[in-house]
Design a protein around this motif. Sequence first.
Motif, mmCIF file in Angstrom:
data_model
loop_
_atom_site.group_PDB
_atom_site.id
_atom_site.type_symbol
_atom_site.label_atom_id
_atom_site.label_comp_id
_atom_site.label_asym_id
_atom_site.label_seq_id
_atom_site.Cartn_x
_atom_site.Cartn_y
_atom_site.Cartn_z
ATOM 1 N N HIS A 224 0.816 -1.216 0.000
ATOM 2 C CA HIS A 224 0.000 0.000 0.000
ATOM 3 C C HIS A 224 0.852 1.270 0.000
ATOM 4 N N LEU A 225 2.135 1.136 0.295
ATOM 5 C CA LEU A 225 3.044 2.279 0.178
ATOM 6 C C LEU A 225 3.631 2.376 -1.234
ATOM 7 N N GLY A 226 3.267 1.418 -2.088
ATOM 8 C CA GLY A 226 3.690 1.469 -3.484
ATOM 9 C C GLY A 226 4.900 0.633 -3.837
ATOM 10 N N PHE A 227 5.377 -0.192 -2.907
ATOM 11 C CA PHE A 227 6.542 -1.039 -3.189
ATOM 12 C C PHE A 227 6.136 -2.284 -3.964
ATOM 13 N N HIS A 228 7.091 -2.821 -4.720
ATOM 14 C CA HIS A 228 6.910 -4.115 -5.384
ATOM 15 C C HIS A 228 7.416 -5.176 -4.413
ATOM 16 N N VAL A 229 6.502 -5.987 -3.853
ATOM 17 C CA VAL A 229 6.841 -6.919 -2.779
ATOM 18 C C VAL A 229 6.439 -8.344 -3.156
ATOM 19 N N THR A 230 7.292 -9.300 -2.794
ATOM 20 C CA THR A 230 7.018 -10.711 -3.022
ATOM 21 C C THR A 230 7.167 -11.466 -1.716
ATOM 22 N N MET A 231 6.173 -12.287 -1.368
ATOM 23 C CA MET A 231 6.312 -13.198 -0.233
ATOM 24 C C MET A 231 7.155 -14.387 -0.658
ATOM 25 N N MET A 232 7.995 -14.875 0.265
ATOM 26 C CA MET A 232 8.825 -16.043 -0.023
ATOM 27 C C MET A 232 8.804 -16.999 1.173
ATOM 28 N N SER A 233 9.109 -18.253 0.896
ATOM 29 C CA SER A 233 9.151 -19.289 1.925
ATOM 30 C C SER A 233 10.569 -19.504 2.404
ATOM 31 N N GLY A 234 10.756 -19.486 3.728
ATOM 32 C CA GLY A 234 12.058 -19.759 4.313
ATOM 33 C C GLY A 234 12.034 -21.034 5.134
#
Length: 283
Positions: free
Chosen positions: A81-91
């Motif tokens: 919502h702040l405009g970043f390109h974000v990806t969730m990843m599994s650790g």
Amino acid sequence: MEVEKYLSRIGFAGSAVQPSLELLRSVHTCHLLAVPFEDLTIHSGGEVRLDLQLIYDKIVNKRRGGFCYENNGLFFWLLTHLGFHVTMMSGQVRNAITQMYGPPFDHLILQVTVEGRRWLCDVGFGSSGFIAPLSLDTDGLQEDGHRVYRIRRNLEMHVLESQKEENRGEDGEWTEIYKFTLTPRRLEDFIEMCQYHQNSPSSIFVCKSFCTILKPFGRLTYIGRRLITTMFPSEATDGKLEVTTLELKDEEIPEVLAEKFGIVLSSPLIPKDDPITPPDVQY
């Protein structure tokens, strides 16, 4: 769910008009200084559900904390919502007892692309976590407070390692923390492991009631019936890491949680600090 209310909760007072590396670093650090990494819901008769509205209400409105799925799941929402390109990843976290890794989806982390570079973000890991985002575009040393980190790549797998200040250098002793791939994931993908961490005797979250938060001077940690204060190396500690432990009575714990962590539970807490059973399956 309101972005401004979230930013107020973490004490961010800057400008959030446009995505930038400076903004990313600021909100990452602010979150760690304001929102505890804790599993107290499990030990006070509740259940963690991966519903963003519920997580927002818990962390923002009720001023609680959470474990990785909650903290990083909500942080993903904020950054998006702040405009970043974000990806969730599994650790997959390395087990301190067996020295083996947990299964996929053992840990939720984030990749953020900003200003042409990729960054690893994690506001849900606790004492071994980093304060500011780490670059995914280098395998070199990355200094972060009193620790040094590096992200070593082995084919498609990335391994996060840390090094204490006294061992600093390429040839110093490194500790593996967790490994991950850059494959995009969704919050729903972590539901099964979220349940595992609330029910398995091989999960630290089942075996120990704890709450920990980063402080400018170091870290405060409640676990079982202990309050642990960690002071980062400074002139006041003669350049050494200083750790002190205070034993707590059961009736003292609610006051400690309220005074030190800002947490007031709606149900009684059952303190727990049991040994962790090593898992049958290794990865």
